[in-house]
Design a protein around this motif. Sequence first.
Motif, short mmCIF file in Angstrom:
data_model
loop_
_atom_site.label_atom_id
_atom_site.label_comp_id
_atom_site.label_asym_id
_atom_site.label_seq_id
_atom_site.Cartn_x
_atom_site.Cartn_y
_atom_site.Cartn_z
N ILE A 64 -11.95 -6.24 2.24
CA ILE A 64 -11.96 -7.06 3.45
C ILE A 64 -12.64 -8.40 3.14
O ILE A 64 -13.76 -8.44 2.64
CB ILE A 64 -12.70 -6.33 4.59
N ARG A 65 -11.94 -9.49 3.45
CA ARG A 65 -12.50 -10.83 3.28
C ARG A 65 -13.08 -11.34 4.59
O ARG A 65 -14.11 -12.01 4.59
CB ARG A 65 -11.41 -11.81 2.85
N ASP A 66 -12.37 -11.05 5.69
CA ASP A 66 -12.72 -11.66 6.97
C ASP A 66 -12.32 -10.72 8.10
O ASP A 66 -11.27 -10.06 8.00
CB ASP A 66 -11.97 -13.00 7.10
N PRO A 67 -13.10 -10.62 9.18
CA PRO A 67 -12.64 -9.85 10.33
C PRO A 67 -11.58 -10.67 11.08
O PRO A 67 -11.63 -11.90 11.08
CB PRO A 67 -13.90 -9.68 11.17
N GLY A 68 -10.64 -10.01 11.65
CA GLY A 68 -9.60 -10.71 12.38
C GLY A 68 -10.01 -10.96 13.82
O GLY A 68 -10.86 -10.27 14.37
N VAL A 69 -9.38 -11.96 14.43
CA VAL A 69 -9.63 -12.23 15.84
C VAL A 69 -8.37 -11.97 16.67
O VAL A 69 -8.45 -11.87 17.89
CB VAL A 69 -10.12 -13.69 16.07
N ARG A 70 -7.23 -11.87 15.99
CA ARG A 70 -5.97 -11.57 16.68
C ARG A 70 -4.96 -11.07 15.66
O ARG A 70 -5.16 -11.20 14.45
CB ARG A 70 -5.43 -12.81 17.38
N ARG A 71 -3.86 -10.52 16.16
CA ARG A 71 -2.76 -10.13 15.29
C ARG A 71 -1.82 -11.32 15.21
O ARG A 71 -0.92 -11.48 16.03
CB ARG A 71 -2.05 -8.89 15.82
N GLY A 72 -2.04 -12.13 14.22
CA GLY A 72 -1.25 -13.35 14.08
C GLY A 72 -0.10 -13.15 13.12
O GLY A 72 0.29 -12.03 12.80
N PRO A 73 0.45 -14.25 12.64
CA PRO A 73 1.55 -14.16 11.68
C PRO A 73 1.10 -13.55 10.36
O PRO A 73 -0.10 -13.46 10.07
CB PRO A 73 2.00 -15.61 11.50
N GLU A 117 -1.37 -15.46 8.22
CA GLU A 117 -2.75 -15.38 8.69
C GLU A 117 -3.37 -14.02 8.35
O GLU A 117 -4.52 -13.94 7.95
CB GLU A 117 -2.79 -15.60 10.20
N ALA A 118 -2.58 -12.96 8.47
CA ALA A 118 -3.06 -11.61 8.17
C ALA A 118 -3.38 -11.47 6.68
O ALA A 118 -4.30 -10.74 6.31
CB ALA A 118 -2.04 -10.58 8.60
N ALA A 119 -2.62 -12.14 5.82
CA ALA A 119 -2.84 -12.03 4.37
C ALA A 119 -4.19 -12.61 3.96
O ALA A 119 -4.75 -12.23 2.93
CB ALA A 119 -1.72 -12.74 3.62
N GLY A 120 -4.75 -13.49 4.77
CA GLY A 120 -6.05 -14.06 4.47
C GLY A 120 -7.22 -13.16 4.83
O GLY A 120 -8.36 -13.45 4.49
N LEU A 121 -6.94 -12.06 5.52
CA LEU A 121 -8.01 -11.16 5.94
C LEU A 121 -8.46 -10.21 4.84
O LEU A 121 -9.51 -9.60 4.95
CB LEU A 121 -7.56 -10.33 7.16
N PHE A 122 -7.64 -10.06 3.79
CA PHE A 122 -7.97 -9.08 2.76
C PHE A 122 -7.50 -9.54 1.39
O PHE A 122 -6.69 -10.46 1.27
CB PHE A 122 -7.35 -7.71 3.07
#
Length: 128
Positions: free
Chosen positions: A66-75, A78-83
């Motif tokens: 995990i790199r970053d917690p998400g704030v929404r289910r985006g495209p 954007e999701a690829a940047g979370l992990f």
Amino acid sequence: MAESGQRVDKWLFFARVVKSRSLAQKLVQSGGVRVNRDKIDSAARLVRPGDTLTISLKSGIRILTIRDPGVRRGPASEAAGLFEDITPPPPKPDDTPAGQETGYQPSERPPNKRERRRLDRLRGDGYG
């Protein structure tokens, strides 16, 4: 929010690992998710940046940091940047000729119904 963490089911949904949050809950409750090598069974478990998730899916096992917690289910971008996906690549197939290890030789005609069912049973993807 990064201080306290985020629920693992919510993060799996935001990172687009699963299609819905209820499927994420079922995956966690069935024992398909490990956080830092510890098996979890509660979807309310908090995860933080730096945690490593081992996820067992039908398509195979994925290991995500995990790199970053998400704030929404985006495209998906954007999701690829979370992990960060640290799953090892699948093993390369051997260079043996087709049919050498199984004894199966492809024929010139397609298999009939009986042969298809036998092949399905052999592969384990049949119903009986």
